[in-house]
Design a protein around this motif. Structure first.
Motif, PDB file in Angstrom:
ATOM      1  N   ASP A 129       0.832  -1.203   0.000  1.00  0.00           N
ATOM      2  CA  ASP A 129       0.000   0.000   0.000  1.00  0.00           C
ATOM      3  C   ASP A 129       0.869   1.257   0.000  1.00  0.00           C
ATOM      4  N   ASP A 130       0.242   2.356  -0.349  1.00  0.00           N
ATOM      5  CA  ASP A 130       0.924   3.641  -0.358  1.00  0.00           C
ATOM      6  C   ASP A 130       1.299   4.025   1.073  1.00  0.00           C
ATOM      7  N   PRO A 131       2.572   4.370   1.346  1.00  0.00           N
ATOM      8  CA  PRO A 131       3.000   4.705   2.702  1.00  0.00           C
ATOM      9  C   PRO A 131       2.233   5.880   3.295  1.00  0.00           C
ATOM     10  N   VAL A 132       1.917   6.871   2.468  1.00  0.00           N
ATOM     11  CA  VAL A 132       1.188   8.041   2.972  1.00  0.00           C
ATOM     12  C   VAL A 132      -0.210   7.630   3.423  1.00  0.00           C
ATOM     13  N   THR A 133      -0.864   6.810   2.612  1.00  0.00           N
ATOM     14  CA  THR A 133      -2.205   6.341   2.977  1.00  0.00           C
ATOM     15  C   THR A 133      -2.167   5.517   4.254  1.00  0.00           C
ATOM     16  N   LEU A 134      -1.160   4.654   4.367  1.00  0.00           N
ATOM     17  CA  LEU A 134      -1.027   3.805   5.558  1.00  0.00           C
ATOM     18  C   LEU A 134      -0.789   4.653   6.803  1.00  0.00           C
ATOM     19  N   ARG A 135       0.119   5.668   6.684  1.00  0.00           N
ATOM     20  CA  ARG A 135       0.405   6.534   7.820  1.00  0.00           C
ATOM     21  C   ARG A 135      -0.822   7.358   8.191  1.00  0.00           C
ATOM     22  N   SER A 136      -1.532   7.832   7.200  1.00  0.00           N
ATOM     23  CA  SER A 136      -2.736   8.617   7.443  1.00  0.00           C
ATOM     24  C   SER A 136      -3.797   7.788   8.168  1.00  0.00           C
ATOM     25  N   ALA A 137      -3.942   6.552   7.777  1.00  0.00           N
ATOM     26  CA  ALA A 137      -4.906   5.663   8.432  1.00  0.00           C
ATOM     27  C   ALA A 137      -4.508   5.386   9.882  1.00  0.00           C
ATOM     28  N   SER A 138      -3.195   5.248  10.108  1.00  0.00           N
ATOM     29  CA  SER A 138      -2.740   4.986  11.475  1.00  0.00           C
ATOM     30  C   SER A 138      -3.001   6.177  12.380  1.00  0.00           C
ATOM     31  N   PHE A 139      -2.809   7.402  11.851  1.00  0.00           N
ATOM     32  CA  PHE A 139      -3.103   8.597  12.639  1.00  0.00           C
ATOM     33  C   PHE A 139      -4.599   8.712  12.936  1.00  0.00           C
ATOM     34  N   ALA A 140      -5.412   8.329  11.960  1.00  0.00           N
ATOM     35  CA  ALA A 140      -6.863   8.449  12.119  1.00  0.00           C
ATOM     36  C   ALA A 140      -7.399   7.485  13.174  1.00  0.00           C
ATOM     37  N   THR A 141      -6.761   6.329  13.282  1.00  0.00           N
ATOM     38  CA  THR A 141      -7.249   5.320  14.241  1.00  0.00           C
ATOM     39  C   THR A 141      -6.707   5.528  15.645  1.00  0.00           C
ATOM     40  N   ARG A 142      -5.743   6.449  15.791  1.00  0.00           N
ATOM     41  CA  ARG A 142      -5.135   6.674  17.100  1.00  0.00           C
ATOM     42  C   ARG A 142      -6.166   7.310  18.040  1.00  0.00           C
ATOM     43  N   ARG A 143      -6.337   6.715  19.201  1.00  0.00           N
ATOM     44  CA  ARG A 143      -7.290   7.240  20.180  1.00  0.00           C
ATOM     45  C   ARG A 143      -6.993   6.639  21.538  1.00  0.00           C
ATOM     46  N   SER A 144      -7.522   7.252  22.569  1.00  0.00           N
ATOM     47  CA  SER A 144      -7.357   6.727  23.928  1.00  0.00           C
ATOM     48  C   SER A 144      -8.450   5.710  24.219  1.00  0.00           C
ATOM     49  N   ILE A 145      -8.148   4.807  25.146  1.00  0.00           N
ATOM     50  CA  ILE A 145      -9.107   3.780  25.548  1.00  0.00           C
ATOM     51  C   ILE A 145      -9.444   3.986  27.016  1.00  0.00           C
ATOM     52  N   THR A 146     -10.714   4.103  27.306  1.00  0.00           N
ATOM     53  CA  THR A 146     -11.155   4.286  28.686  1.00  0.00           C
ATOM     54  C   THR A 146     -11.184   2.937  29.406  1.00  0.00           C
ATOM     55  N   VAL A 147     -10.515   2.891  30.517  1.00  0.00           N
ATOM     56  CA  VAL A 147     -10.450   1.655  31.303  1.00  0.00           C
ATOM     57  C   VAL A 147     -10.904   1.958  32.722  1.00  0.00           C
ATOM     58  N   ASP A 148     -11.928   1.276  33.191  1.00  0.00           N
ATOM     59  CA  ASP A 148     -12.394   1.401  34.572  1.00  0.00           C
ATOM     60  C   ASP A 148     -11.881   0.209  35.370  1.00  0.00           C
ATOM     61  N   ILE A 149     -11.178   0.520  36.436  1.00  0.00           N
ATOM     62  CA  ILE A 149     -10.583  -0.550  37.247  1.00  0.00           C
ATOM     63  C   ILE A 149     -11.376  -0.694  38.538  1.00  0.00           C
ATOM     64  N   GLY A 150     -11.969  -1.840  38.702  1.00  0.00           N
ATOM     65  CA  GLY A 150     -12.667  -2.184  39.941  1.00  0.00           C
ATOM     66  C   GLY A 150     -11.827  -3.158  40.744  1.00  0.00           C
ATOM     67  N   GLY A 151     -12.467  -3.935  41.568  1.00  0.00           N
ATOM     68  CA  GLY A 151     -11.718  -4.900  42.367  1.00  0.00           C
ATOM     69  C   GLY A 151     -12.619  -5.979  42.944  1.00  0.00           C
ATOM     70  N   LYS A 152     -11.992  -7.083  43.330  1.00  0.00           N
ATOM     71  CA  LYS A 152     -12.686  -8.172  44.008  1.00  0.00           C
ATOM     72  C   LYS A 152     -11.688  -8.855  44.938  1.00  0.00           C
ATOM     73  N   ASN A 153     -12.193  -9.711  45.812  1.00  0.00           N
ATOM     74  CA  ASN A 153     -11.339 -10.418  46.759  1.00  0.00           C
ATOM     75  C   ASN A 153     -11.279 -11.904  46.413  1.00  0.00           C
ATOM     76  N   ILE A 154     -10.074 -12.439  46.412  1.00  0.00           N
ATOM     77  CA  ILE A 154      -9.870 -13.880  46.273  1.00  0.00           C
ATOM     78  C   ILE A 154      -9.173 -14.357  47.543  1.00  0.00           C
ATOM     79  N   MET A 155      -9.907 -15.041  48.421  1.00  0.00           N
ATOM     80  CA  MET A 155      -9.372 -15.495  49.709  1.00  0.00           C
ATOM     81  C   MET A 155      -8.777 -14.322  50.491  1.00  0.00           C
ATOM     82  N   GLY A 156      -9.476 -13.171  50.447  1.00  0.00           N
ATOM     83  CA  GLY A 156      -9.010 -12.007  51.185  1.00  0.00           C
ATOM     84  C   GLY A 156      -7.956 -11.174  50.487  1.00  0.00           C
ATOM     85  N   VAL A 157      -7.564 -11.587  49.279  1.00  0.00           N
ATOM     86  CA  VAL A 157      -6.550 -10.850  48.530  1.00  0.00           C
ATOM     87  C   VAL A 157      -7.245  -9.956  47.501  1.00  0.00           C
TER      88      VAL A 157
END
Length: 225
Positions: free
Chosen positions: A71-99
């Motif tokens: 593929d054309d390098p410019v097109t490939l680079r442009s697509a990579s920039f377009a797909t760049r984004r942050s991912i929201t991650v929510d961290i919860g918790g649970k207990n395994i044998m008190g850990v």
């Protein structure tokens, strides 16, 4: 040993401490066995996820190499920039044998074709495949981060519990048993000494009584004569 009082009350107290320490050791052993079972269950999942991640990563790298070669390098680079984004991650918790272990709640990194942000007309199916494979790799990485963190925390708890068991089993309990033995021996020795003194006093008293009887008998004979 010098600070241990050789009394029956202290002996009872020490024996109660031994029973309590042994109960604590047994409970910690049970906890450690349960933690080890959980650890190996997660380890199996982590091992499978790592194998899967390795395969997906190789496939993603191969797809990128093919896209870069065709593929054309410019097109490939442009697509990579377009797909760049942050991912929201929510961290919860649970207990395994008190850990406490983390539970990651997230939106999937994988997206539909029209959600990636680049024009589908100007890009090829090879770029689409590359994006899809790297999104799948990212999903696996997040999943693996959760299970590996849980595995590390369980491993740390297992080591700490094992140290506690060893401290009870190899240091505290033997020391308490040695104290109990010392107190018991001291009490037995004191009782033997007391018994010996009592016998000696009894013997002296009997001798005095015997002499007193003999004197009374002699006095009666003298009176009759």
């Amino acid at each position: 040993m010098e600070q241990v009082k050789p009394t029956r009350m202290e002996l009872m107290k020490t024996r109660a401490q031994i029973r309590l320490a042994e109960q604590g050791r047994d409970l910690l052993r049970q906890k450690m066995d349960a933690l080890i079972r959980e650890f190996f269950a997660i380890l199996s999942t982590v091992s499978e996820s790592r194998d899967e991640l390795e395969q997906v990563s190789r496939a993603a790298d191969l797809a990128l190499l093919i896209a870069e070669a065709t593929d054309d390098p410019v097109t490939l680079r442009s697509a990579s920039f377009a797909t760049r984004r942050s991912i929201t991650v929510d961290i919860g918790g649970k207990n395994i044998m008190g850990v406490p272990v983390p539970v990651i709640e997230k939106k999937r990194a994988s997206r539909k074709l029209l959600e990636r942000g680049y024009g589908i007309i100007t890009t090829s199916a090879r770029i689409d495949e590359t994006a899809e494979r790297y999104e799948a790799e990212l999903d696996l990485l997040i999943k693996l981060a959760e299970t590996e963190t849980a595995m590390r925390r369980l491993g740390s708890e297992i080591q700490m519990t094992r140290r506690r068991v060893n401290a009870l089993e190899q240091i505290l309990i033997p020391e308490l048993k040695q104290n109990a033995k010392y107190i018991k021996n001291a009490i037995d020795e004191r009782e033997r000494e007391d018994l010996f003194r009592l016998k000696k006093v009894k013997s002296i008293l009997e001798k005095k009584k015997k002499k007193a009887r003999e004197k009374r008998a002699e006095s009666h004979e003298q009176d009759r004569s």
